[in-house]
Design an enzyme around this catalytic site. Sequence first.
Site, mmCIF file in Angstrom:
data_model
loop_
_atom_site.group_PDB
_atom_site.id
_atom_site.type_symbol
_atom_site.label_atom_id
_atom_site.label_comp_id
_atom_site.label_asym_id
_atom_site.label_seq_id
_atom_site.Cartn_x
_atom_site.Cartn_y
_atom_site.Cartn_z
ATOM 1 N N GLN A 139 15.501 28.662 20.171
ATOM 2 C CA GLN A 139 14.481 27.623 20.141
ATOM 3 C C GLN A 139 13.510 27.855 21.304
ATOM 4 O O GLN A 139 13.919 27.826 22.465
ATOM 5 C CB GLN A 139 15.103 26.227 20.260
ATOM 6 N N ARG A 181 10.800 22.844 14.564
ATOM 7 C CA ARG A 181 11.437 21.514 14.619
ATOM 8 C C ARG A 181 10.369 20.469 14.900
ATOM 9 O O ARG A 181 9.595 20.607 15.852
ATOM 10 C CB ARG A 181 12.524 21.470 15.695
ATOM 11 N N TYR A 190 8.173 16.440 23.403
ATOM 12 C CA TYR A 190 7.795 17.557 24.271
ATOM 13 C C TYR A 190 6.383 18.012 23.917
ATOM 14 O O TYR A 190 5.733 17.421 23.056
ATOM 15 C CB TYR A 190 8.859 18.664 24.187
ATOM 16 N N SER A 222 22.818 22.921 15.920
ATOM 17 C CA SER A 222 21.566 22.357 16.424
ATOM 18 C C SER A 222 21.359 22.776 17.877
ATOM 19 O O SER A 222 22.325 22.906 18.631
ATOM 20 C CB SER A 222 21.657 20.824 16.334
ATOM 21 N N PRO A 223 20.100 22.980 18.273
ATOM 22 C CA PRO A 223 19.849 23.345 19.678
ATOM 23 C C PRO A 223 20.319 22.239 20.620
ATOM 24 O O PRO A 223 19.997 21.071 20.407
ATOM 25 C CB PRO A 223 18.323 23.514 19.730
ATOM 26 N N ALA A 246 16.849 24.545 23.845
ATOM 27 C CA ALA A 246 15.432 24.679 24.148
ATOM 28 C C ALA A 246 15.282 25.715 25.267
ATOM 29 O O ALA A 246 15.811 25.542 26.363
ATOM 30 C CB ALA A 246 14.859 23.335 24.594
ATOM 31 N N GLY A 298 24.684 18.871 15.367
ATOM 32 C CA GLY A 298 24.640 18.907 16.831
ATOM 33 C C GLY A 298 25.956 18.508 17.445
ATOM 34 O O GLY A 298 26.873 19.322 17.609
ATOM 35 N N ARG A 299 26.088 17.200 17.770
ATOM 36 C CA ARG A 299 27.236 16.745 18.567
ATOM 37 C C ARG A 299 28.581 17.057 17.935
ATOM 38 O O ARG A 299 29.548 17.307 18.663
ATOM 39 C CB ARG A 299 27.079 15.236 18.846
ATOM 40 N N CYS A 356 20.731 21.537 24.854
ATOM 41 C CA CYS A 356 20.613 21.926 26.262
ATOM 42 C C CYS A 356 21.976 21.892 26.936
ATOM 43 O O CYS A 356 22.734 20.932 26.760
ATOM 44 C CB CYS A 356 19.694 20.963 27.008
HETATM 45 C C1 LIG Z 1 23.637 17.592 24.779
HETATM 46 C C2 LIG Z 1 22.455 17.625 23.849
HETATM 47 C C3 LIG Z 1 21.391 18.477 24.106
HETATM 48 C C4 LIG Z 1 20.308 18.551 23.227
HETATM 49 N N1 LIG Z 1 19.320 19.471 23.453
HETATM 50 C C5 LIG Z 1 18.370 19.680 22.509
HETATM 51 C C6 LIG Z 1 17.480 20.793 22.594
HETATM 52 O O1 LIG Z 1 17.560 21.628 23.500
HETATM 53 N N2 LIG Z 1 16.553 20.925 21.631
HETATM 54 C C7 LIG Z 1 16.452 20.059 20.571
HETATM 55 O O2 LIG Z 1 15.582 20.208 19.726
HETATM 56 N N3 LIG Z 1 17.312 19.018 20.452
HETATM 57 C C8 LIG Z 1 18.279 18.835 21.375
HETATM 58 N N4 LIG Z 1 19.206 17.842 21.197
HETATM 59 C C9 LIG Z 1 19.202 17.072 19.937
HETATM 60 C C10 LIG Z 1 20.168 17.707 18.927
HETATM 61 O O3 LIG Z 1 19.780 19.038 18.607
HETATM 62 C C11 LIG Z 1 20.258 16.899 17.635
HETATM 63 O O4 LIG Z 1 19.016 16.889 17.029
HETATM 64 C C12 LIG Z 1 20.721 15.449 17.901
HETATM 65 O O5 LIG Z 1 21.852 15.437 18.748
HETATM 66 C C13 LIG Z 1 21.056 14.717 16.600
HETATM 67 O O6 LIG Z 1 21.999 15.457 15.839
HETATM 68 P P1 LIG Z 1 23.585 15.113 15.875
HETATM 69 O O7 LIG Z 1 23.723 13.691 15.452
HETATM 70 O O8 LIG Z 1 24.194 16.097 14.901
HETATM 71 O O9 LIG Z 1 24.056 15.346 17.283
HETATM 72 C C14 LIG Z 1 20.277 17.723 22.089
HETATM 73 C C15 LIG Z 1 21.327 16.824 21.863
HETATM 74 C C16 LIG Z 1 22.410 16.792 22.696
HETATM 75 C C17 LIG Z 1 23.567 15.868 22.379
#
Ligand SMILES: Cc1cc2nc3c(=O)[nH]c(=O)nc-3n(C[C@H](O)[C@H](O)[C@H](O)COP(=O)(O)O)c2cc1C
Length: 365
Positions: free
Chosen positions: A102, A234, A186, A23-24, A60, A332-333, A26
């Site tokens: 992204q 997304r 956003y 997952s994207p 992003a 993601g995490r 930052c």
């Molecule tokens: C450190 C961090 C940075 C994130 N940056 C973005 C981002 O740049 N673009 C985006 O769409 N979501 C971003 N997210 C959301 C994650 O992509 C993801 O959708 C969210 O953490 C839920 O998924 P998870 O439970 O697997 O972590 C970010 C999440 C975290 C923890």
Amino acid sequence: MTADLFAPLELRETTIPNRVMVSPMCQYSCEDRDGLATDWHLVHLGSRASGGAGVVMTEATAVEARGRISPEDLGIWSDAHTEALAPIAEFVKSQGSVPAIQLAHAGRKASKARPWDGGEPLQPDEGGWETIAPSDQPWPYENGETATAKMEQDDIEDVIDSFRAAAERADEAGFDVAEVHAAHGYLLHEFLSPVTNHRTDDYGGDYEGRSRLVREVTAAVREVWPDDKPVFVRISATDWLPDRESWTVDDSVRLADDLAAAGADLIDVSAGGNDPDPQIPYRGPGYQLPYADRITRERDSGIAVGAVGGISSPEQADALVRNGRADMAIVGREHLRDPYFSLHAAHELDRPEAAEPPIQYRRGF
Ligand SMILES: Cc1cc2nc3c(=O)[nH]c(=O)nc-3n(C[C@H](O)[C@H](O)[C@H](O)COP(=O)(O)O)c2cc1C
């Protein structure tokens, strides 16, 4: 036979080797506030590619400087950005993963300090800037708002052009998937939702008007993105504001097919982010999965669906694909905790042949 987590996914002429996507996320790690990718981005994304994920998505990446969340975000608004990103795409590909980027504009949620510097709005003397949004209503920060200007027709055209130019650069940099970020409050989400869009022109009002910008941005990206490469979008499937007029899952089901018509190949289904006080019904494992599930069941087009949110075990990721609840598990995490999630998943699911570790690491597996 139903697909499992390690079944390849064909989108246009691009083969994604398995159903796991990074997952994207930052990293807030551009050293000189210039949007240029650094060694951190290469090692971070590169190690998740070595870890076997089918798609590795950048954070992003801002299509214009004022579209960054923080000054340390990645950008893609000049040729220097393309050059800085190219080695990342090349390395991800060398590991057998599909490199994805992204493309983003933070709208009224731009101009903030990075989280470990407090996350507060940046004032002009700290390098902050005026943000843009569908309406001149700033995000309600507790500690000082950044001024937000309502976008005029020219600004809308500029944003569409910026996404188109960013997609051209992303292709040049070697990425094989472009994802339009229309989630999390956003800019494009701000247009979609009646919570943040109070316009009375062609880009506001009813569903058609509010969804116009994201459809036009998707079409602009598709126009320049090679025919053999997929476009993802997304979205936040819901604003999680059931007591107010807001963006809903019904709207998202409709939008998925409209985005397919605009040239999108996969809808990446997240939620929330457009209001500081959402009513989130459940925050545990797979908390956003019901929205992806509904779009998967109710889509009329051939658009593929990615589910994200609280996916942290191989069994859970495998089950959502096997049960036909989504086409891709977006993690993601858990990828911050385990860059080798997919390699570990292949072992745990008794499919070691489905994700080979890099040859240098074989003795460890
Ligand atoms: C450190 C961090 C940075 C994130 N940056 C973005 C981002 O740049 N673009 C985006 O769409 N979501 C971003 N997210 C959301 C994650 O992509 C993801 O959708 C969210 O953490 C839920 O998924 P998870 O439970 O697997 O972590 C970010 C999440 C975290 C923890």
